[in-house]
Design a protein around this motif. Structure first.
Motif: not given
Length: 158
Positions: A16-19, A69-71, A78-79
């Motif tokens: 998810y970080g890469l996406i 992207s931020k979502f 980060f959650n």
């Protein structure tokens, strides 16, 4: 079993970080292309109005992509790990769909301005986009009404 879950959670966060990073870079590139189009139009003395409308469309889409992207980064990277409560899941879904509704609405407005200058019969497509955006907002309202907790209803009926 806990070790496998930790590995799975870390892998999910990395993916998810890469996406999220990829979407952020793509949105930035879209905004740069939009500004470049305006720059070229001004310096080559071509149709500035078309370049501006194209730039608005690209920037709106870039903004929506950046919001997604931020979502993803906030919700999936980060959650803290663990299961989300139904309330948190509902808030995440509402936030994501609100981002989509805003992006579709803005894109429809850009298309309406563009189509209005060309041919009035081409306004049908942006109109359907606006109807879709309104439908998403109405659907969100119905969803919120149907899924709110009893504790929420006493506060919302004031």
């Amino acid at each position: 079993m806990s070790g496998i879950k930790d590995i799975s959670d870390r892998m999910g966060r990395v993916v998810y970080g890469l996406i999220s990073l990829s979407l952020g870079l793509i949105s930035f590139a879209m905004m740069v292309v939009a500004l470049w189009g305006i720059w070229v139009s001004v310096h080559e003395k071509t149709l500035l109005e078309k370049a501006l409308l194209d730039a608005i469309g690209l920037i709106v889409i870039g903004m929506a992509v950046f919001d997604v992207s931020k979502f993803l980064a906030e919700e999936e990277v980060f959650n803290s790990g663990g299961a989300k409560s139904p309330t948190k899941q509902r808030e995440s879904l509402l936030k994501f769909l609100a981002i989509i509704a805003i992006a579709v609405s803005l894109e429809a407005l850009v298309f309406i301005f563009d189509a209005g200058k060309k041919e009035i019969s081409s306004l049908i497509y942006p109109t359907f986009l606006l109807i879709a955006a309104v439908s998403v907002v109405v659907g969100l309202g119905v969803y919120q009404k149907l899924t709110r907790n009893d504790g929420d209803s006493s506060q919302n009926n004031l």
